[in-house]
Design a protein around this motif. Structure first.
Motif, PDB file in Angstrom:
ATOM      1  N   VAL A  78       0.917  -1.337   0.016  1.00  0.00           N
ATOM      2  CA  VAL A  78       0.050   0.073   0.087  1.00  0.00           C
ATOM      3  C   VAL A  78       0.854   1.034  -0.177  1.00  0.00           C
ATOM      4  O   VAL A  78       0.598   2.131  -0.751  1.00  0.00           O
ATOM      5  CB  VAL A  78      -0.993   0.138   1.144  1.00  0.00           C
ATOM      6  CG1 VAL A  78      -0.443   0.289   2.574  1.00  0.00           C
ATOM      7  CG2 VAL A  78      -2.242   1.027   0.862  1.00  0.00           C
ATOM      8  N   SER A  79       1.880   1.289   0.811  1.00  0.00           N
ATOM      9  CA  SER A  79       2.795   2.559   0.790  1.00  0.00           C
ATOM     10  C   SER A  79       3.207   2.825  -0.906  1.00  0.00           C
ATOM     11  O   SER A  79       3.425   3.872  -1.225  1.00  0.00           O
ATOM     12  CB  SER A  79       4.061   2.304   1.616  1.00  0.00           C
ATOM     13  OG  SER A  79       3.337   2.586   2.870  1.00  0.00           O
ATOM     14  N   PRO A 136      -2.467   1.071  15.459  1.00  0.00           N
ATOM     15  CA  PRO A 136      -1.449   1.488  16.320  1.00  0.00           C
ATOM     16  C   PRO A 136      -0.702   0.358  16.941  1.00  0.00           C
ATOM     17  O   PRO A 136       0.416   0.438  17.494  1.00  0.00           O
ATOM     18  CB  PRO A 136      -2.401   2.066  17.619  1.00  0.00           C
ATOM     19  CG  PRO A 136      -3.598   1.350  17.323  1.00  0.00           C
ATOM     20  CD  PRO A 136      -3.667   1.274  15.682  1.00  0.00           C
ATOM     21  N   LYS A 137      -1.235  -0.834  16.452  1.00  0.00           N
ATOM     22  CA  LYS A 137      -0.432  -2.226  16.970  1.00  0.00           C
ATOM     23  C   LYS A 137      -0.104  -2.819  15.761  1.00  0.00           C
ATOM     24  O   LYS A 137      -0.867  -3.005  14.718  1.00  0.00           O
ATOM     25  CB  LYS A 137      -1.166  -3.102  18.039  1.00  0.00           C
ATOM     26  CG  LYS A 137      -1.467  -2.321  19.193  1.00  0.00           C
ATOM     27  CD  LYS A 137      -2.290  -3.449  20.216  1.00  0.00           C
ATOM     28  CE  LYS A 137      -2.673  -2.477  21.579  1.00  0.00           C
ATOM     29  NZ  LYS A 137      -3.597  -3.258  22.566  1.00  0.00           N
ATOM     30  N   ARG A 138       0.972  -3.833  15.902  1.00  0.00           N
ATOM     31  CA  ARG A 138       1.307  -4.615  14.611  1.00  0.00           C
ATOM     32  C   ARG A 138       1.647  -5.850  15.058  1.00  0.00           C
ATOM     33  O   ARG A 138       2.361  -5.950  16.162  1.00  0.00           O
ATOM     34  CB  ARG A 138       1.985  -3.907  13.498  1.00  0.00           C
ATOM     35  CG  ARG A 138       3.556  -3.733  14.170  1.00  0.00           C
ATOM     36  CD  ARG A 138       4.083  -2.993  13.102  1.00  0.00           C
ATOM     37  NE  ARG A 138       5.698  -2.729  13.855  1.00  0.00           N
ATOM     38  CZ  ARG A 138       6.711  -2.636  13.275  1.00  0.00           C
ATOM     39  NH1 ARG A 138       6.881  -3.015  12.057  1.00  0.00           N
ATOM     40  NH2 ARG A 138       7.841  -2.451  13.827  1.00  0.00           N
ATOM     41  N   LYS A 139       1.651  -6.992  14.300  1.00  0.00           N
ATOM     42  CA  LYS A 139       2.214  -8.361  14.838  1.00  0.00           C
ATOM     43  C   LYS A 139       3.667  -8.314  14.658  1.00  0.00           C
ATOM     44  O   LYS A 139       4.288  -7.499  13.765  1.00  0.00           O
ATOM     45  CB  LYS A 139       1.684  -9.284  13.730  1.00  0.00           C
ATOM     46  CG  LYS A 139       0.082  -9.528  13.993  1.00  0.00           C
ATOM     47  CD  LYS A 139      -0.050 -10.403  12.719  1.00  0.00           C
ATOM     48  CE  LYS A 139      -1.697 -10.891  12.931  1.00  0.00           C
ATOM     49  NZ  LYS A 139      -2.215 -11.851  12.045  1.00  0.00           N
ATOM     50  N   ALA A 140       4.241  -8.944  15.524  1.00  0.00           N
ATOM     51  CA  ALA A 140       5.849  -9.172  15.572  1.00  0.00           C
ATOM     52  C   ALA A 140       6.383  -9.425  14.132  1.00  0.00           C
ATOM     53  O   ALA A 140       7.377  -8.880  14.141  1.00  0.00           O
ATOM     54  CB  ALA A 140       6.284 -10.049  16.467  1.00  0.00           C
ATOM     55  N   ASP A 141       5.659 -10.304  13.316  1.00  0.00           N
ATOM     56  CA  ASP A 141       6.237 -10.607  12.080  1.00  0.00           C
ATOM     57  C   ASP A 141       6.264  -9.759  11.008  1.00  0.00           C
ATOM     58  O   ASP A 141       6.536  -9.855   9.868  1.00  0.00           O
ATOM     59  CB  ASP A 141       5.722 -11.901  11.852  1.00  0.00           C
ATOM     60  CG  ASP A 141       4.366 -11.959  11.401  1.00  0.00           C
ATOM     61  OD1 ASP A 141       3.596 -11.133  11.990  1.00  0.00           O
ATOM     62  OD2 ASP A 141       3.663 -13.002  10.815  1.00  0.00           O
ATOM     63  N   GLU A 196       6.771  -6.231   9.237  1.00  0.00           N
ATOM     64  CA  GLU A 196       7.923  -5.367   9.057  1.00  0.00           C
ATOM     65  C   GLU A 196       7.347  -3.951   9.183  1.00  0.00           C
ATOM     66  O   GLU A 196       8.167  -3.176   9.700  1.00  0.00           O
ATOM     67  CB  GLU A 196       8.501  -5.753   7.673  1.00  0.00           C
ATOM     68  CG  GLU A 196       9.888  -4.997   7.612  1.00  0.00           C
ATOM     69  CD  GLU A 196      10.874  -5.270   6.275  1.00  0.00           C
ATOM     70  OE1 GLU A 196      11.188  -4.386   5.712  1.00  0.00           O
ATOM     71  OE2 GLU A 196      10.870  -6.456   6.168  1.00  0.00           O
ATOM     72  N   LEU A 197       6.231  -3.788   8.293  1.00  0.00           N
ATOM     73  CA  LEU A 197       5.636  -2.401   8.399  1.00  0.00           C
ATOM     74  C   LEU A 197       4.314  -2.451   9.165  1.00  0.00           C
ATOM     75  O   LEU A 197       3.505  -3.347   9.073  1.00  0.00           O
ATOM     76  CB  LEU A 197       5.515  -1.927   6.771  1.00  0.00           C
ATOM     77  CG  LEU A 197       6.727  -1.820   6.110  1.00  0.00           C
ATOM     78  CD1 LEU A 197       6.214  -1.586   4.505  1.00  0.00           C
ATOM     79  CD2 LEU A 197       7.447  -0.821   6.482  1.00  0.00           C
ATOM     80  N   PRO A 198       4.040  -1.358   9.571  1.00  0.00           N
ATOM     81  CA  PRO A 198       2.467  -1.064  10.474  1.00  0.00           C
ATOM     82  C   PRO A 198       1.529  -1.247   9.296  1.00  0.00           C
ATOM     83  O   PRO A 198       1.675  -0.779   8.146  1.00  0.00           O
ATOM     84  CB  PRO A 198       2.600   0.328  11.017  1.00  0.00           C
ATOM     85  CG  PRO A 198       3.796   0.901  10.179  1.00  0.00           C
ATOM     86  CD  PRO A 198       4.756  -0.065   9.714  1.00  0.00           C
ATOM     87  N   LEU A 199       0.299  -1.740   9.752  1.00  0.00           N
ATOM     88  CA  LEU A 199      -0.826  -1.735   8.981  1.00  0.00           C
ATOM     89  C   LEU A 199      -1.226  -0.427   8.613  1.00  0.00           C
ATOM     90  O   LEU A 199      -1.603   0.488   9.574  1.00  0.00           O
ATOM     91  CB  LEU A 199      -1.893  -2.582   9.619  1.00  0.00           C
ATOM     92  CG  LEU A 199      -3.157  -2.649   9.106  1.00  0.00           C
ATOM     93  CD1 LEU A 199      -3.051  -3.530   7.765  1.00  0.00           C
ATOM     94  CD2 LEU A 199      -4.141  -3.494   9.999  1.00  0.00           C
ATOM     95  N   SER A 234      -6.023   1.833   1.111  1.00  0.00           N
ATOM     96  CA  SER A 234      -5.917   1.048   2.471  1.00  0.00           C
ATOM     97  C   SER A 234      -5.082  -0.402   2.288  1.00  0.00           C
ATOM     98  O   SER A 234      -5.504  -0.789   1.169  1.00  0.00           O
ATOM     99  CB  SER A 234      -7.340   0.818   2.971  1.00  0.00           C
ATOM    100  OG  SER A 234      -7.760   1.880   3.432  1.00  0.00           O
ATOM    101  N   ASP A 235      -4.798  -0.883   3.229  1.00  0.00           N
ATOM    102  CA  ASP A 235      -4.063  -2.449   3.177  1.00  0.00           C
ATOM    103  C   ASP A 235      -5.426  -3.225   3.336  1.00  0.00           C
ATOM    104  O   ASP A 235      -6.190  -3.120   3.727  1.00  0.00           O
ATOM    105  CB  ASP A 235      -3.229  -2.479   4.483  1.00  0.00           C
ATOM    106  CG  ASP A 235      -2.157  -2.726   4.459  1.00  0.00           C
ATOM    107  OD1 ASP A 235      -1.502  -3.342   3.514  1.00  0.00           O
ATOM    108  OD2 ASP A 235      -1.318  -2.248   5.349  1.00  0.00           O
ATOM    109  N   LEU A 236      -5.159  -4.128   2.306  1.00  0.00           N
ATOM    110  CA  LEU A 236      -5.864  -5.392   2.413  1.00  0.00           C
ATOM    111  C   LEU A 236      -5.484  -6.770   2.744  1.00  0.00           C
ATOM    112  O   LEU A 236      -4.418  -7.265   2.296  1.00  0.00           O
ATOM    113  CB  LEU A 236      -6.360  -5.636   0.778  1.00  0.00           C
ATOM    114  CG  LEU A 236      -7.163  -6.725   0.567  1.00  0.00           C
ATOM    115  CD1 LEU A 236      -8.534  -6.735   1.208  1.00  0.00           C
ATOM    116  CD2 LEU A 236      -7.401  -7.080  -0.777  1.00  0.00           C
TER     117      LEU A 236
END
Length: 167
Positions: free
Chosen positions: A39-40, A61-66, A68-71, A87-89
């Motif tokens: 998306v970026s 505000p939160k992302r999974k540890a795996d 690399e980039l925030p949602l 937006s991210d799909l």
């Protein structure tokens, strides 16, 4: 114009007759969903290919540890007075409605179709067919490009310009 809402509670009645309330919309903001994590890159592409300006970005505000980039929940990009949300799909997206397939063509009006298509292709889009006379109310001459994220963009002259040329 506006949409009418007729299911008004008793407080909205005058002499026993329902008063119709008018709803006014102030903007239309189409939302494009792009496969995560591209998306970026898509936002950068739209800026480069079509001259959009990024005016807002909301990340989860939160992302999974795996990851690399925030949602990216949404990036609002603007062209003239029009905005689009990108937006991210992803499976954990909180978007209200995720599309099954694109099924979307976005039309951009310009006086110089050839230059606009060349700019988009230079940025990574693929030209889709030849420039032709448009059919319908939205445009005069029209060319199409498909962006690297599967969205088809119709690039056309304004319909009124086409009408003046034909006259």
């Amino acid at each position: 114009m506006a949409t009418e809402v007729t299911d008004v509670p008793a407080a909205g009645e005058t002499n026993g007759v329902a008063v119709e309330k008018t709803v006014t919309f102030t903007a239309v903001k189409p939302q494009l969903f792009v496969e995560s994590p591209k998306v970026s890159d898509a936002v950068a592409f739209y800026k480069s290919a079509f001259g959009f300006e990024e005016v807002n970005r909301v990340t989860h505000p939160k992302r999974k540890a795996d990851q690399e980039l925030p949602l990216l929940l949404s990036a609002e990009i603007k062209l003239g007075s029009s905005s689009i949300l990108v937006s991210d799909l992803s499976d954990d997206s909180t978007a209200s409605g995720k599309p099954v397939g694109s099924g979307v063509i976005i039309c951009l009006e310009t006086e110089d179709i050839e230059a606009a298509i060349n700019q988009a292709v230079k940025a990574g889009a693929v030209a889709d067919g030849e420039i032709s006379e448009g059919e319908g109310a939205c445009c005069g001459r029209v060319g199409k490009v498909k962006d690297p994220y599967g969205v088809v963009w119709a690039i056309c002259t304004p319909a009124k310009k086409c009408a003046n040329v034909e006259a």
